[in-house]
Design a protein around this motif. Structure first.
Motif, PDB file in Angstrom:
ATOM      1  N   LYS A  32      52.573  39.344  49.708  1.00 38.39           N
ATOM      2  CA  LYS A  32      51.879  38.178  50.293  1.00 38.39           C
ATOM      3  C   LYS A  32      51.509  37.127  49.254  1.00 38.39           C
ATOM      4  O   LYS A  32      51.722  35.953  49.462  1.00 38.39           O
TER       5      LYS A  32
ATOM      6  N   ARG B 202      43.744  52.290  51.287  1.00 40.28           N
ATOM      7  CA  ARG B 202      43.180  50.967  51.582  1.00 40.28           C
ATOM      8  C   ARG B 202      43.782  50.422  52.890  1.00 40.28           C
ATOM      9  O   ARG B 202      43.080  49.870  53.724  1.00 40.28           O
TER      10      ARG B 202
ATOM     11  N   ASP C  72      41.769  49.412  56.188  1.00 41.11           N
ATOM     12  CA  ASP C  72      41.863  48.021  56.674  1.00 41.11           C
ATOM     13  C   ASP C  72      42.376  47.972  58.122  1.00 41.11           C
ATOM     14  O   ASP C  72      42.000  47.085  58.885  1.00 41.11           O
TER      15      ASP C  72
ATOM     16  N   ARG D  59      52.988  47.923  42.986  1.00 39.48           N
ATOM     17  CA  ARG D  59      51.629  47.990  42.439  1.00 39.48           C
ATOM     18  C   ARG D  59      51.631  48.722  41.098  1.00 39.48           C
ATOM     19  O   ARG D  59      50.943  48.338  40.167  1.00 39.48           O
TER      20      ARG D  59
ATOM     21  N   ARG E 267      36.985  40.779  47.025  1.00 34.53           N
ATOM     22  CA  ARG E 267      36.893  41.472  45.736  1.00 34.53           C
ATOM     23  C   ARG E 267      35.691  40.978  44.936  1.00 34.53           C
ATOM     24  O   ARG E 267      35.009  41.758  44.261  1.00 34.53           O
TER      25      ARG E 267
ATOM     26  N   ASP F  48      43.407  39.049  58.085  1.00 31.85           N
ATOM     27  CA  ASP F  48      42.990  38.589  59.418  1.00 31.85           C
ATOM     28  C   ASP F  48      43.097  37.071  59.536  1.00 31.85           C
ATOM     29  O   ASP F  48      42.407  36.461  60.323  1.00 31.85           O
TER      30      ASP F  48
ATOM     31  N   ARG G 279      32.095  39.747  56.365  1.00 30.24           N
ATOM     32  CA  ARG G 279      33.209  39.004  56.975  1.00 30.24           C
ATOM     33  C   ARG G 279      32.724  37.667  57.522  1.00 30.24           C
ATOM     34  O   ARG G 279      33.378  36.638  57.357  1.00 30.24           O
TER      35      ARG G 279
END
Ligand code: CDP
Length: 224
Positions: free
Chosen positions: A23, A175, A179, A163, A46, A137, A115
């Motif tokens: 992304k 994760r 999520d 990664r 983060r 989102d 959020r």
């Protein structure tokens, strides 16, 4: 006298997907190609996680995390075409990609008060510029009305290898599960999003495929 036509409103391109799906790279290159601001919404989650850990607050203690949000100043801005984030004037920089943040960010991101606060700040960027925003989102919750939505995916082994190549210790499967399963704004393929699987794309062919999707979604793309 004819009134001045109102200036074209700003628009958002939403790029969502699981961890290490490509992304960020895609969003950055699209922003460069299209002359837009690239906003990394993950960096905002983060940065809050960084502050929570700095203050020795238990990430599981949603009340204490919400209390922290009331005490801190979150400064969102831009440096050139990239979004920036600072907490009480400090930009945590590379610390945002550290193991402790990777291990706790999904817990912090599941807290509704977090959020709510960050979504407001994310929407705020549109007052100033057209943007490419990447996250989980963006197409489903932050900008559900944008016609420009891509869900970036890649095979799990490809994502884990990417990664690892970045030298990061990051349990991406854990994760992703957190999520996707959380109640508040889980990772989903937003209505209207087109899925782009980058497993077998080069960076350049992935960007070309994304530009084609955006064109199909009605974005006027200037060739060049
Ligand atoms: O780079 P990577 O895809 O691994 O992660 P990131 O985009 O930096 O996001 C880090 C974490 O923040 C995710 O695992 C989510 O828990 C959270 N996040 C979110 O909940 N909503 C967003 N829009 C962006 C990130």
């Amino acid at each position: 006298m004819t009134p001045n036509p109102s200036p074209a409103p700003h628009f958002a391109i939403a790029i969502d997907g699981p961890a290490a799906s490509g992304k960020s790279t895609l969003a950055r290159l699209l922003a460069m190609r299209l002359g837009l601001i690239m906003v990394n919404s993950g960096a905002m989650y983060r940065a809050i996680t960084w502050k929570v850990l700095q203050e020795n607050i238990d990430p599981q203690d949603a009340g204490a995390v919400a209390g922290l949000l009331d005490r801190i100043a979150i400064q969102c801005g831009c440096d050139g075409m990239m979004s920036t984030i600072a907490i009480d004037g400090i930009d945590p920089g590379d610390e945002l990609r550290g193991e402790a943040i990777n291990g706790n960010v999904s817990v912090i991101a599941a807290i509704p008060a977090v959020r709510e606060k960050l979504i407001d700040l994310q929407r705020g960027y549109l007052a100033h510029a057209s943007i490419v925003m990447e996250g989980r989102d963006i197409g489903s919750v932050v900008f559900p009305d944008t016609p420009y939505k891509i869900y970036v995916d890649a095979d799990e082994e490809v994502r884990a290898a990417r990664r690892g190549d970045e030298g990061q210790i990051d349990s991406i499967a854990q994760r992703d599960a957190a999520d996707s399963k959380r109640t508040a704004a889980p990772l989903v393929v937003a209505a209207g999003a087109v899925i782009l699987d980058t497993s077998h794309h080069t960076i350049e062919s992935g960007v070309a495929a994304a530009l084609e999707i955006l064109k199909q979604q009605g974005l006027a793309i200037i060739a060049g």
